[in-house]
Design a protein around this motif. Structure first.
Motif, PDB file in Angstrom:
ATOM      1  N   LEU A  70       0.830  -1.207   0.000  1.00  0.00           N
ATOM      2  CA  LEU A  70       0.000   0.000   0.000  1.00  0.00           C
ATOM      3  C   LEU A  70       0.865   1.258   0.000  1.00  0.00           C
ATOM      4  N   THR A 115       0.533   3.816  -3.073  1.00  0.00           N
ATOM      5  CA  THR A 115       0.086   5.193  -2.824  1.00  0.00           C
ATOM      6  C   THR A 115       1.088   6.201  -3.371  1.00  0.00           C
ATOM      7  N   THR A 124      -6.045   4.062  -3.128  1.00  0.00           N
ATOM      8  CA  THR A 124      -4.883   3.970  -2.222  1.00  0.00           C
ATOM      9  C   THR A 124      -4.902   5.089  -1.176  1.00  0.00           C
ATOM     10  N   LEU A 125      -5.335   6.277  -1.554  1.00  0.00           N
ATOM     11  CA  LEU A 125      -5.419   7.367  -0.576  1.00  0.00           C
ATOM     12  C   LEU A 125      -6.467   7.061   0.494  1.00  0.00           C
ATOM     13  N   SER A 149       1.263   5.847  -7.344  1.00  0.00           N
ATOM     14  CA  SER A 149       0.090   6.334  -8.066  1.00  0.00           C
ATOM     15  C   SER A 149       0.065   7.862  -8.105  1.00  0.00           C
ATOM     16  N   ILE A 173      -5.437   6.151  -7.518  1.00  0.00           N
ATOM     17  CA  ILE A 173      -5.105   7.203  -6.558  1.00  0.00           C
ATOM     18  C   ILE A 173      -6.162   7.281  -5.465  1.00  0.00           C
ATOM     19  N   SER A 222      -5.067   4.416   2.759  1.00  0.00           N
ATOM     20  CA  SER A 222      -4.042   4.993   3.636  1.00  0.00           C
ATOM     21  C   SER A 222      -4.682   5.783   4.775  1.00  0.00           C
TER      22      SER A 222
END
Length: 459
Positions: free
Chosen positions: A225, A229, A339-340, A232, A336, A343
């Protein structure tokens, strides 16, 4: 269909199938380096077990990637003899450099990577893993350099005329650092990192949903991850730089990617749409002046459109080019966002508590692979009608003796063989994933620690 169309379909099919595997190898190489690095740093045996597991999957993708890449070299000679003669000196230098600087490094360390787990020290094995990964990275360098030279030729002169014409290198480094090579290489590398990272995320999300290898999967998921992150977001910057380069060096391609027809007018940017070449209209959702702003930071700055070029120099299949490009961008933005959000949930301590998110990652393995494929489709179709931009037309690059029925027969045979290879790949990949990481060593390691703790307690 005529010979040109069939030959283009054949090469597109073979190179697209081949390109499933090198990005996965490069991306998995990075994850393997990170896992072994963590093992050396922490001494935690779990990272060692994970590295061994992903090395097995890396070996599978590497092997099929090598086998499927050989076919394309033969197609240059059988279907594209004029092209091969024209670019032979340029490609010969680049591919020779790949063999010397990349393949030798990669293959030299591969044996230690695959068979050296119990024969060399962890540090030596880490160096071997790093060498294989760097070798795969260098291999991408020379392939992208060769392809970028086709897009933006530099460091050469043309010798001979007509069918005997060929490009000779006059400046090797000008050829290597041609106007598009660096930005395109970064774009390709980042796409490969995403392919590997999302495969790791998908597999370990599946394990977590099935409550298997939970602690191992949490560690691997977090590492992947972090990579996904950062990369991307970096791909957003690299993609913009690549688009700027296309605007400067291949304005007809950029106009095709964005469906911009007016020769000298501000250009909208479409979030989605449909291009009608006959009416020169795009039906969709535009951001007025968006393309002008991205290129020039001015909503009213003119952008060169397709009407600035003769019809014979405009890319065909405009709607297909437009769709492939916009799907690539859409998949990039989805990566994007995903993954954001993940996170953020990690920061909140809820990353592994949302099953819908884990299911999303299981299927998100398709996103980088489709984005990579569609990006190449848009780039190569947008270069048409040139096989070497501005110098050699695709229609002039064919072999004089090859016939349509021969190309069609070989295309059918390639399809059958590649379908079998893909089925074998999926079967072997599924088998390895179902088996999962071997935790026997981990259990033995923990048992020894428990025995040592008990012994210490008795003392």
């Amino acid at each position: 269909m005529d010979v040109e169309i069939l030959s283009r379909i054949q090469f597109a099919f073979t190179v697209s199938f081949h390109y499933i595997y090198p990005p996965l190898s490069i991306g998995l190489g990075l994850i393997m380096v990170a896992l072994e690095g963590q093992y050396l740093r922490t001494g935690n045996k779990e990272y060692h077990v994970l590295a061994k597991f992903w090395t097995k999957i890396f070996a599978l993708t590497f092997g099929i990637g090598v086998a499927t890449g050989i076919v394309m070299e033969f197609e240059f000679g059988t279907n594209w003899a004029t092209y091969s003669k024209y670019v032979g000196d340029v490609f010969g230098s680049a591919l020779a450099a790949e063999g010397i600087f990349a393949f030798a490094l990669e293959s030299g360390f591969l044996g230690v990577l695959l068979f050296g787990w119990n024969r060399v020290s962890p540090r030596v094995h880490f160096i071997a893993t790093l060498g294989v990964w760097l070798g795969s990275m260098f291999s991408a360098v020379w392939i992208v350099v060769a392809n970028s030279w086709q897009q933006t030729p530099a460091g050469f002169h043309v010798v001979g005329e007509g069918l005997d014409a060929r490009a000779e290198i006059t400046d090797f480094w000008a050829m290597v650092f041609n106007p598009s090579s660096v930005e395109r290489l970064v774009h390709v590398w980042l796409g490969a990192f995403l392919a590997g990272a999302f495969l790791v995320l998908s597999v370990h999300a599946y394990y977590l949903l099935r409550n298997r290898h939970v602690e191992l999967s949490k560690k691997a998921f977090k590492i992947a991850l972090i990579v996904a992150t950062i990369v991307s977001l970096g791909q957003l910057v690299a993609g913009h730089a690549s688009a700027d380069g296309v605007a400067e060096n291949q304005p007809a391609k950029l106009a095709a990617l964005e469906g911009h027809f007016e020769a000298d007018a501000p250009a909208d940017m479409y979030l989605m749409g449909w291009v009608d070449k006959e009416s020169q209209q795009v039906t969709g959702i535009p951001i007025p002046g968006g393309l002008s702003f991205l290129l020039h930071f001015d909503l009213n700055e003119p952008v060169t459109g397709l009407n600035a070029f003769p019809i014979e120099d405009q890319p065909p299949a405009l709607n297909a080019i437009f769709q492939f490009y916009h799907f690539m961008v859409a998949f990039g933005m989805l990566m994007i966002a995903l993954t954001l959000y993940a996170s953020f949930q990690w920061w909140r301590g809820k990353l592994f508590k949302q099953r819908w998110l884990l299911w999303g990652f299981v299927f998100a393995v398709l996103l980088p692979n489709l984005a990579n494929q569609f990006g190449w489709f848009a780039a190569e179709m947008g270069r048409q009608p040139w096989v070497v931009y501005g110098l050699l037309r695709t229609s002039d690059a064919l072999s004089a003796s090859v016939q349509a029925n021969q190309v069609l027969f070989s295309l059918i045979m390639f399809f059958l063989v590649y379908a079998l290879l893909f089925a074998l790949f999926i079967y072997m990949l599924n088998k390895k994933i179902k088996h999962g990481p071997s935790e026997d060593q981990l259990l033995d390691h923990r048992s020894r620690h428990e025995e040592m703790a008990k012994a210490a307690g008795k003392l």
